[in-house]
Design a protein around this motif. Structure first.
Motif, PDB file in Angstrom:
ATOM      1  N   LEU A 295      -6.048  -2.606  -7.183  1.00 34.46           N
ATOM      2  CA  LEU A 295      -5.887  -2.022  -8.513  1.00 34.46           C
ATOM      3  C   LEU A 295      -7.196  -2.018  -9.292  1.00 34.46           C
ATOM      4  O   LEU A 295      -7.397  -1.190 -10.180  1.00 34.46           O
ATOM      5  CB  LEU A 295      -4.828  -2.803  -9.298  1.00 34.46           C
ATOM      6  CG  LEU A 295      -3.375  -2.627  -8.836  1.00 34.46           C
ATOM      7  CD1 LEU A 295      -2.485  -3.650  -9.512  1.00 34.46           C
ATOM      8  CD2 LEU A 295      -2.875  -1.227  -9.139  1.00 34.46           C
TER       9      LEU A 295
ATOM     10  N   GLU B 170       0.817  -1.217   0.000  1.00 39.45           N
ATOM     11  CA  GLU B 170       0.000   0.000   0.000  1.00 39.45           C
ATOM     12  C   GLU B 170       0.851   1.266   0.000  1.00 39.45           C
ATOM     13  O   GLU B 170       0.538   2.244  -0.688  1.00 39.45           O
ATOM     14  CB  GLU B 170      -0.928  -0.015   1.209  1.00 39.45           C
ATOM     15  CG  GLU B 170      -2.005  -1.096   1.140  1.00 39.45           C
ATOM     16  CD  GLU B 170      -2.845  -1.156   2.406  1.00 39.45           C
ATOM     17  OE1 GLU B 170      -2.603  -0.325   3.319  1.00 39.45           O
ATOM     18  OE2 GLU B 170      -3.726  -2.025   2.503  1.00 39.45           O
ATOM     19  N   LYS B 171       1.959   1.247   0.759  1.00 40.54           N
ATOM     20  CA  LYS B 171       2.741   2.466   0.929  1.00 40.54           C
ATOM     21  C   LYS B 171       3.790   2.675  -0.156  1.00 40.54           C
ATOM     22  O   LYS B 171       4.090   3.817  -0.522  1.00 40.54           O
ATOM     23  CB  LYS B 171       3.434   2.434   2.299  1.00 40.54           C
ATOM     24  CG  LYS B 171       2.450   2.551   3.467  1.00 40.54           C
ATOM     25  CD  LYS B 171       3.186   2.483   4.803  1.00 40.54           C
ATOM     26  CE  LYS B 171       2.213   2.644   5.976  1.00 40.54           C
ATOM     27  NZ  LYS B 171       2.890   2.510   7.284  1.00 40.54           N
ATOM     28  N   ARG B 172       4.361   1.598  -0.699  1.00 41.86           N
ATOM     29  CA  ARG B 172       5.507   1.755  -1.593  1.00 41.86           C
ATOM     30  C   ARG B 172       5.258   1.249  -3.014  1.00 41.86           C
ATOM     31  O   ARG B 172       5.783   1.823  -3.968  1.00 41.86           O
ATOM     32  CB  ARG B 172       6.733   1.023  -1.015  1.00 41.86           C
ATOM     33  CG  ARG B 172       7.177   1.542   0.338  1.00 41.86           C
ATOM     34  CD  ARG B 172       8.522   0.951   0.695  1.00 41.86           C
ATOM     35  NE  ARG B 172       8.942   1.303   2.047  1.00 41.86           N
ATOM     36  CZ  ARG B 172      10.108   0.971   2.579  1.00 41.86           C
ATOM     37  NH1 ARG B 172      10.971   0.267   1.869  1.00 41.86           N
ATOM     38  NH2 ARG B 172      10.414   1.320   3.815  1.00 41.86           N
TER      39      ARG B 172
ATOM     40  N   PHE C  40       2.049   0.055  -4.553  1.00 41.55           N
ATOM     41  CA  PHE C  40       0.788   0.435  -5.189  1.00 41.55           C
ATOM     42  C   PHE C  40       0.859   1.775  -5.927  1.00 41.55           C
ATOM     43  O   PHE C  40       0.401   1.882  -7.073  1.00 41.55           O
ATOM     44  CB  PHE C  40      -0.337   0.462  -4.147  1.00 41.55           C
ATOM     45  CG  PHE C  40      -1.641   0.984  -4.672  1.00 41.55           C
ATOM     46  CD1 PHE C  40      -2.400   0.244  -5.572  1.00 41.55           C
ATOM     47  CD2 PHE C  40      -2.126   2.233  -4.276  1.00 41.55           C
ATOM     48  CE1 PHE C  40      -3.603   0.734  -6.051  1.00 41.55           C
ATOM     49  CE2 PHE C  40      -3.319   2.730  -4.754  1.00 41.55           C
ATOM     50  CZ  PHE C  40      -4.067   1.971  -5.649  1.00 41.55           C
ATOM     51  N   PRO C  41       1.472   2.825  -5.335  1.00 37.79           N
ATOM     52  CA  PRO C  41       1.501   4.118  -6.046  1.00 37.79           C
ATOM     53  C   PRO C  41       2.279   4.087  -7.357  1.00 37.79           C
ATOM     54  O   PRO C  41       2.116   4.978  -8.190  1.00 37.79           O
ATOM     55  CB  PRO C  41       2.169   5.063  -5.035  1.00 37.79           C
ATOM     56  CG  PRO C  41       1.985   4.409  -3.708  1.00 37.79           C
ATOM     57  CD  PRO C  41       2.037   2.947  -3.976  1.00 37.79           C
ATOM     58  N   THR C  42       3.119   3.069  -7.556  1.00 42.43           N
ATOM     59  CA  THR C  42       3.957   3.030  -8.756  1.00 42.43           C
ATOM     60  C   THR C  42       3.372   2.147  -9.861  1.00 42.43           C
ATOM     61  O   THR C  42       3.966   2.037 -10.940  1.00 42.43           O
ATOM     62  CB  THR C  42       5.362   2.496  -8.409  1.00 42.43           C
ATOM     63  OG1 THR C  42       5.268   1.128  -7.975  1.00 42.43           O
ATOM     64  CG2 THR C  42       6.001   3.325  -7.309  1.00 42.43           C
TER      65      THR C  42
ATOM     66  N   HIS D 270      11.759  -1.220  -8.209  1.00 39.93           N
ATOM     67  CA  HIS D 270      11.679  -2.008  -6.975  1.00 39.93           C
ATOM     68  C   HIS D 270      12.542  -3.250  -7.128  1.00 39.93           C
ATOM     69  O   HIS D 270      12.615  -3.823  -8.220  1.00 39.93           O
ATOM     70  CB  HIS D 270      10.237  -2.455  -6.692  1.00 39.93           C
ATOM     71  CG  HIS D 270       9.279  -1.332  -6.460  1.00 39.93           C
ATOM     72  ND1 HIS D 270       9.308  -0.545  -5.333  1.00 39.93           N
ATOM     73  CD2 HIS D 270       8.250  -0.859  -7.221  1.00 39.93           C
ATOM     74  CE1 HIS D 270       8.348   0.361  -5.407  1.00 39.93           C
ATOM     75  NE2 HIS D 270       7.698   0.198  -6.547  1.00 39.93           N
TER      76      HIS D 270
ATOM     77  N   THR E 275       0.562   0.847 -12.728  1.00 38.14           N
ATOM     78  CA  THR E 275      -0.373   1.416 -13.694  1.00 38.14           C
ATOM     79  C   THR E 275      -1.102   0.287 -14.409  1.00 38.14           C
ATOM     80  O   THR E 275      -0.591  -0.279 -15.384  1.00 38.14           O
ATOM     81  CB  THR E 275       0.353   2.286 -14.729  1.00 38.14           C
ATOM     82  OG1 THR E 275       1.130   3.281 -14.057  1.00 38.14           O
ATOM     83  CG2 THR E 275      -0.640   2.961 -15.666  1.00 38.14           C
TER      84      THR E 275
END
Length: 721
Positions: free
Chosen positions: A234, A146-148, A150-152, A198, A154
């Motif tokens: 997602l 969730e923190k690292r 998920f935001p990256t 990552h 698409t």
């Protein structure tokens, strides 16, 4: 040299080789990679080194598909009908590659899953699957996702309003099938696994690294599994039907029309951008559980056939296992080795380490003036020899000019920094940077720009030719005369690969070599059309003809009642003319030993064609990269080292330099290296007439002889000389 001239030079008159006497180049390369895989399977290899070879096998395959298979596919598309020397069409080669490689890849993954993965766990290295995790570990991964992660991410939908997405070369992807409701139609989406930002493996913190209640060395989960088990974030509100992992390989060879490019550097930069986007797809690796409908859709969209699909049951992209080799477990690795300082350079290095200014008589140039110096990496220290030579030249007030070729160099190159220092010190510095060094183009562009900005004269080589030679020329004022110092090597000026590749270098101030390198650099940087050299063998000028004449001289020795002997060590032997001439030599009773690490298209041991030829390949701790050529010459032995293999590209389409080693003591050193290689019964493989290889083993109670171990032992006494 113009492209027309280069083209003419690249198609010499060659002796005939019957098809059945020539091994296919691509299939020979596959046999080389099979030997690499064997090192990953051989339980005599330390565990983490076996992971290294697993990784190298996969990395080799990536490049093979991106370049060699891509070329064959282009030829099929262009309806090329020309046969290879062994009589195969491009389509037949693709079929043969598929037939050989599919079972090899299955063997690789089965061995990793059934043998290496459990053995790693036995030593405290746990590469887990998500389903094996406890609740605490899952909660940790969910929070990390969730923190690292998920935001990256698409997610890309595929439907009439969203065209099938472009997928980059070597990308790892999740194919996801989803529904809006139980009654709705299935939809397809792709999620790229972002391994560029990552790490491939998500490692647990120390407090969560436990097995059976005991702490372990390392514990982690593949990144794609962390993403797959959090797909609902997602696609909120959707039903995840299924997901499958796949990996894509694309054509990644550069195509630069040099004569049409006003600025070669700019042209290659543009091609690099195309490479990142990727050419046509040439291979798709899929997880064995992928549904047939998903597989067929991907094949259709990417225009791939069944032979292009490689099923993987287990962890995909084993290239990423290389990261585990850095774990602090020396007992699971090869014994550590520190390259030694060549005895003749011991004092100079000690003075440099102390910060004592070097004076005439105790500097590197004085050492070379006394006698030629041969260095053998990684047994001899690259930093304490070749780098020392160039860094001292950069600051020596008597040095007037430095000229050098750079094919591949390391990202933090002390040599490039020394060249910048030399330019800042007012010396004339000229560097040929080969922008077309495959997969190092971007790195070389960056160095070229940095060098240019500091006043170094940078040239990019000749149209139609790659500059592959490994040469340095240092011009020094000594009293009322000019003296030229040279380095001619077999390997790149790269401090990192110098610890992994075996290479040789000659440091000399012989007048004829200095004059030859002056002519060679004028050929590279100006409009010189030098056609003769005093000592150097230079491709594409005189190297091919001279090598053929050296082989023929051994033939004549045998015909006159004397003995003939050739030993040649190289990376690859492909050239039909050289092979045909070696066959002639064998039939004249010349005894021939070839040490060929990779591709060998010659068939040894065929009566009456090649029964006097023996071929071995040594695959071990170090990548055999040096080239040595020995000719008996009726007792007046000649030995050469240099940058060229016996391949058409090296002899006809690259600038190469091969130098004689004329000092008797150094010639003996080279013969000893060859003798050690030929005696190897641990890492040596013997090529059979049918193109297969059989690994040597100690016979009748003889001791195990590993060439790399023997050469390390040979180097060790130098520390105390």
């Amino acid at each position: 040299m113009s492209k027309a001239k280069a083209s003419k030079k690249s198609t010499p008159e060659v002796s005939h080789v019957d098809r059945e006497h020539y091994i296919n180049r691509e299939l020979s390369w596959l046999e080389f990679n099979r030997r690499v895989l064997h090192e990953a399977i051989d339980d005599r290899t330390p565990l983490l080194e076996r992971l290294k070879f697993m990784s190298i096998f996969s990395s080799n395959l990536d490049e093979f598909f991106m370049v060699r298979v891509a070329v064959l596919k282009d030829q099929v598309a262009a309806q090329v009908s020309q046969l290879t020397p062994d009589g195969r069409t491009p389509q037949q080669q693709l079929q043969d590659i598929s037939a050989i490689l599919h079972p090899m890849v299955v063997k690789q993954h089965q061995h990793f899953e059934t043998e290496l993965r459990p053995e790693l766990a036995n030593h405290g290295i746990h590469l887990l699957n998500y389903i094996d995790l406890n609740q605490e570990q899952r909660l940790y991964l969910q929070d990390r996702f969730e923190k690292r992660i998920f935001p990256t991410l698409t997610p890309l939908a595929v439907d009439p309003s969203h065209p099938f997405p472009h997928m980059s070369n070597l990308s790892l992807n999740l194919a996801v099938v989803i529904k809006a409701s139980a009654q709705a139609d299935e939809k397809f989406a792709r999620v790229k696994v972002p391994t560029s930002i990552h790490p491939r493996f998500v490692v647990f913190p120390e407090e969560l690294r436990q097995h059976d209640g005991k702490p372990v060395v390392w514990m982690g989960v593949p990144l794609e599994q962390v993403i797959a088990h959090n797909l609902e974030m997602l696609f909120p509100g959707m039903i995840i039907q299924e997901y499958s992992l796949f990996r894509l390989t694309r054509d990644a060879d550069l195509a630069v029309e040099e004569e049409e490019a006003d600025d070669l550097l700019l042209a290659i930069q543009q091609e690099l951008r195309k490479r990142r986007l990727g050419g046509s797809a040439v291979r798709m690796e899929i997880h064995a559980s992928m549904p047939q409908s998903v597989r067929e859709r991907l094949m259709q969209e990417l225009e791939l056939a069944d032979n292009d699909i490689y099923e993987v049951d287990g962890l995909m992209n084993l290239k990423d296992l290389m990261s585990l080799r850095s774990l602090p477990l020396p007992e699971l690795k090869d014994p550590s080795w520190s390259p030694v300082v060549p005895p003749r350079l011991q004092l100079v290095n000690e003075l440099v380490a102390e910060g004592t200014p070097l004076e005439e008589g105790n500097d590197v140039f004085s050492v070379i003036r006394r006698k030629d110096l041969l260095v053998h990496h990684p047994y001899d220290s690259f930093a304490a020899s070749v780098e020392l030579f160039i860094t001292q030249a950069a600051i020596d007030p008597n040095v007037l000019a430095i000229k050098m070729t750079l094919y591949r160099t390391s990202g933090d190159s002390p040599i490039v920094n020394a060249l910048i220092t030399a330019a800042e010190n007012g010396k004339q510095v000229a560097v040929l940077v080969e922008l077309k060094a495959r997969f190092d183009e971007e790195n070389n562009i960056n160095w070229a720009r940095k060098l240019e900005q500091t006043g170094v004269h940078v040239v990019y080589g000749l149209v139609g030719l790659k500059t592959h030679t490994k040469t340095t020329l240092v011009v020094r004022q000594e009293g009322d005369r000019i003296r030229r110092y040279v380095h001619v090597g077999t390997g790149n000026y790269n401090s990192k690969t110098a610890k992994l590749y075996t290479d040789l270098g000659l440091l000399s101030c012989r007048e004829e070599l200095g004059a030859d390198l002056t002519d060679l650099f004028n050929y590279l940087t100006g409009y010189s059309r030098q056609r003769s050299y005093r000592k150097l063998l230079v491709a594409p000028v005189n190297l091919r003809d001279h090598m053929v004449s050296l082989i023929r001289r051994e033939i004549e020795q045998c015909k006159s009642g004397k003995s003939g002997r050739i030993i040649a060590k190289m990376n690859s032997l492909v050239d039909p003319q050289i092979i045909a001439t070696l066959y002639e030599a064998s039939q004249a009773d010349v005894q021939i030993d070839l040490i060929v690490r990779g591709i060998c298209c010659l068939r040894p041991g065929l009566k009456p064609v090649s029964e006097n030829i023996r071929v071995i390949s040594v695959i071990g701790r170090y990548l055999e990269h040096s080239r040595i050529f020995y000719f008996q010459n009726s007792g007046n032995e000649e030995l050469y080292i240099g940058s060229a293999d016996w391949m058409p590209r090296n002899l006809d389409r690259r600038v190469e330099a091969v130098t004689p080693v004329e000092d008797p003591d150094l010639a003996k050193d080279l013969q000893e290296i060859l003798s050690i290689m030929l005696s190897d019964n641990r890492q040596a493989w013997e090529l059979q007439p049918d193109g297969s290889y059989v690994q040597r083993h100690p016979q009748n109670g003889e001791p195990e002889r590993s060439a790399h171990k023997m050469l390390m032992e040979l180097a060790r006494p130098k520390e105390n000389d």
